[in-house]
Design an enzyme around this catalytic site. Structure first.
Site, PDB file in Angstrom:
ATOM      1  N   SER A   1      60.850  54.767  55.538  1.00 39.28           N
ATOM      2  CA  SER A   1      60.667  55.848  54.562  1.00 39.28           C
ATOM      3  C   SER A   1      59.773  55.365  53.449  1.00 39.28           C
ATOM      4  O   SER A   1      59.798  54.187  53.067  1.00 39.28           O
ATOM      5  CB  SER A   1      62.017  56.277  53.979  1.00 39.28           C
ATOM      6  OG  SER A   1      61.847  57.167  52.880  1.00 39.28           O
TER       7      SER A   1
ATOM      8  N   TYR B   1      69.837  54.834  49.535  1.00 33.45           N
ATOM      9  CA  TYR B   1      68.905  55.069  50.636  1.00 33.45           C
ATOM     10  C   TYR B   1      67.694  54.152  50.509  1.00 33.45           C
ATOM     11  O   TYR B   1      67.288  53.486  51.476  1.00 33.45           O
ATOM     12  CB  TYR B   1      68.474  56.535  50.613  1.00 33.45           C
ATOM     13  CG  TYR B   1      67.466  56.939  51.661  1.00 33.45           C
ATOM     14  CD1 TYR B   1      67.856  57.140  52.984  1.00 33.45           C
ATOM     15  CD2 TYR B   1      66.131  57.169  51.332  1.00 33.45           C
ATOM     16  CE1 TYR B   1      66.931  57.537  53.946  1.00 33.45           C
ATOM     17  CE2 TYR B   1      65.208  57.563  52.275  1.00 33.45           C
ATOM     18  CZ  TYR B   1      65.616  57.751  53.586  1.00 33.45           C
ATOM     19  OH  TYR B   1      64.704  58.146  54.533  1.00 33.45           O
TER      20      TYR B   1
ATOM     21  N   ALA C   1      67.486  51.345  48.870  1.00 31.51           N
ATOM     22  CA  ALA C   1      67.892  49.953  49.062  1.00 31.51           C
ATOM     23  C   ALA C   1      67.977  49.604  50.540  1.00 31.51           C
ATOM     24  O   ALA C   1      67.491  48.550  50.980  1.00 31.51           O
ATOM     25  CB  ALA C   1      69.236  49.716  48.373  1.00 31.51           C
TER      26      ALA C   1
ATOM     27  N   LYS D   1      66.541  51.189  53.115  1.00 31.61           N
ATOM     28  CA  LYS D   1      65.243  51.283  53.781  1.00 31.61           C
ATOM     29  C   LYS D   1      64.334  50.117  53.400  1.00 31.61           C
ATOM     30  O   LYS D   1      63.550  49.636  54.232  1.00 31.61           O
ATOM     31  CB  LYS D   1      64.577  52.621  53.443  1.00 31.61           C
ATOM     32  CG  LYS D   1      65.242  53.826  54.100  1.00 31.61           C
ATOM     33  CD  LYS D   1      65.141  53.790  55.617  1.00 31.61           C
ATOM     34  CE  LYS D   1      65.612  55.080  56.249  1.00 31.61           C
ATOM     35  NZ  LYS D   1      65.486  55.073  57.730  1.00 31.61           N
TER      36      LYS D   1
ATOM     37  N   THR E   1      61.826  69.257  58.602  1.00 37.20           N
ATOM     38  CA  THR E   1      62.824  69.241  59.668  1.00 37.20           C
ATOM     39  C   THR E   1      63.983  70.137  59.280  1.00 37.20           C
ATOM     40  O   THR E   1      64.139  70.506  58.114  1.00 37.20           O
ATOM     41  CB  THR E   1      63.383  67.819  59.903  1.00 37.20           C
ATOM     42  OG1 THR E   1      64.095  67.403  58.728  1.00 37.20           O
ATOM     43  CG2 THR E   1      62.284  66.825  60.215  1.00 37.20           C
TER      44      THR E   1
END
Length: 256
Positions: free
Chosen positions: A141, A154, A156, A158, A189
């Site tokens: 990401s 999130y 951290a 990734k 999405t």
């Protein structure tokens, strides 16, 4: 000859969103594709769409490292080997530095970092045991660069996956196992739609409004990402390994 002719691919989190797009693109390019997911109904429908001769669904909750390892072993048992792996399963629930609980932090580490670690461990073990080359792509990401304040756990996890991708690529380059990562940006999405409505009070017009604020006039598209991933796991991407590519219209570094 198609890009993935006679290859066996495993896609984690392949029942929806980017993962499902990669599954479909890989089948079109000649691969036999296994994919994991937590919901059997969704997985079974995708197998029905693509055909059981080329698609195989493995129900698994990858937050459990044992299930992550077993998912790879089941693919080896079914198709005989794993040539390629794409880690696309991910958790995107929100949390800041100040309001993230230990439980939420652990969930992000379990799904976004620990799961790809152990699926890679099992897949590379199969490749090395056969003395065979292989390819892996980790869907990471743009948040790995730092991310928004509400993406603290999130980001951290990734960022950890970026380091893991490079470490594993370096460790196994002499085994001819190529491992790369893709930092994808804001992508259109069904999951993103749900996140926008749940956490950001978005209404039915959020997507059109968001697109107007982006340089290319649209969010990233699943089919475009899928085609890029297929190229990276194919032999056409040559010798490239240890690369983490920003797949986005945001350019990190410059500013107005």
């Amino acid at each position: 000859m198609t890009l993935l002719q006679n290859k066996v691919l495993l896609v984690s989190g392949g029942t929806q969103g980017v993962g499902a797009g990669i599954v479909r693109a890989a089948v079109r390019e000649g691969a036999r594709v296994a994919f994991t997911g937590r919901r059997p109904g969704t997985g079974d429908r995708l197998v029905d769409e693509l055909g059981s001769d080329v698609a195989f669904f493995v129900q698994a909750d990858l937050a459990d490292p044992e299930q992550a390892i077993i998912s790879v072993q089941r693919v080896v048992s079914h198709f005989g080997r794993v040539d390629c792996l794409v880690n696309s399963a991910g958790l995107t629930t929100r949390g800041t530095l100040l309001d993230t609980s230990p439980g939420l932090f652990d969930q992000h580490i379990a799904v976004n970092l620990r799961a790809p670690f152990f699926t890679m461990q099992a897949a590379v073990s199969d490749m090395v045991s056969r003395g065979a080359p292989g390819t892996i792509v980790n869907i990471i990401s743009m948040a790995a660069h730092g991310g928004q304040p509400y993406l603290s756990p999130y980001s951290a996890a990734k960022a950890g996956l970026v380091g893991l991708t490079r470490n594993a690529a370096f460790a196994h380059r002499w085994d001819k196992v190529r491992i790369n990562g893709l930092n994808i940006g804001w992508t259109q999405t069904e999951g993103e739609d749900a996140i926008q409505r749940q956490f950001h009070d978005a209404d039915d017009g959020w997507l059109a409004d968001a697109a107007l604020k982006l340089p290319m006039g649209k969010l990233g598209q699943v089919d475009e990402i899928a085609d890029f991933v297929v190229f990276l796991i194919s032999d056409r991407s040559g010798v490239v390994t240890g690369s983490v590519i920003d797949w986005d219209q945001v350019v990190i570094g410059p500013y107005d």
